[in-house]
Design a protein around this motif. Structure first.
Motif, short mmCIF file in Angstrom:
data_model
loop_
_atom_site.label_atom_id
_atom_site.label_comp_id
_atom_site.label_asym_id
_atom_site.label_seq_id
_atom_site.Cartn_x
_atom_site.Cartn_y
_atom_site.Cartn_z
N ALA A 25 91.78 -57.18 -66.53
CA ALA A 25 92.78 -56.09 -66.55
C ALA A 25 92.07 -54.92 -66.26
O ALA A 25 92.59 -53.70 -66.62
CB ALA A 25 93.07 -56.47 -68.24
N ARG A 26 90.91 -54.86 -66.22
CA ARG A 26 90.30 -53.55 -65.89
C ARG A 26 89.62 -53.46 -64.29
O ARG A 26 88.57 -52.96 -64.16
CB ARG A 26 88.64 -53.64 -66.67
CG ARG A 26 88.80 -53.53 -68.28
CD ARG A 26 87.45 -53.64 -68.91
NE ARG A 26 86.44 -52.83 -68.37
CZ ARG A 26 85.50 -53.07 -68.00
NH1 ARG A 26 84.90 -54.31 -67.94
NH2 ARG A 26 84.57 -52.05 -67.55
N GLN A 27 90.46 -53.67 -63.50
CA GLN A 27 90.17 -53.80 -62.17
C GLN A 27 89.67 -52.28 -61.54
O GLN A 27 90.19 -51.34 -62.11
CB GLN A 27 91.65 -54.08 -61.37
CG GLN A 27 91.96 -55.54 -61.33
CD GLN A 27 91.13 -56.28 -60.79
OE1 GLN A 27 90.29 -56.22 -59.93
NE2 GLN A 27 91.06 -57.59 -61.06
N PRO A 28 88.72 -52.26 -60.80
CA PRO A 28 88.26 -53.43 -59.85
C PRO A 28 87.03 -54.07 -60.62
O PRO A 28 86.34 -54.83 -60.11
CB PRO A 28 87.70 -52.42 -58.71
CG PRO A 28 87.16 -51.08 -59.28
CD PRO A 28 88.33 -50.95 -60.50
N PHE A 29 86.70 -53.79 -62.11
CA PHE A 29 85.69 -54.40 -62.61
C PHE A 29 85.94 -55.68 -63.49
O PHE A 29 87.09 -55.73 -63.95
CB PHE A 29 85.08 -53.24 -63.39
CG PHE A 29 84.57 -51.99 -62.87
CD1 PHE A 29 83.73 -52.31 -61.58
CD2 PHE A 29 85.03 -50.83 -62.97
CE1 PHE A 29 83.35 -51.15 -60.80
CE2 PHE A 29 84.90 -49.72 -62.17
CZ PHE A 29 84.06 -49.68 -60.94
#
Length: 79
Positions: A25-29
């Protein structure tokens, strides 16, 4: 799933964990959503302060950075 690359201002010496599974949910991470899959995040150590474009489609041949692969993916039907 987002297809376009994500611009991030990285800081020299900082470590970034790029999501390879596409579930974060924390794209790109990475946020740990890969647990229980065959995927693991990719470590990126920034060598300089810079704006970089992280791949969001996960099909790049130059991970973790965008290489334009998202332009070759057919858009999902709408409606």
């Amino acid at each position: 799933m987002r297809m376009e690359p994500i611009a991030v201002d990285v800081k020299a010496g900082e470590t970034y964990w790029w999501c390879r599974c596409g579930k974060s949910a924390r794209q790109p991470f990475c946020d740990g959503s890969h647990k229980g899959t065959e995927f693991t995040p990719m470590k990126h150590q920034a060598g300089a302060d810079a704006r970089v474009w992280f791949c969001a489609c996960k099909r790049t041949s130059t991970p973790p950075f965008c290489d334009g692969s998202h332009k070759k993916i057919a858009a999902p039907p709408t409606g």
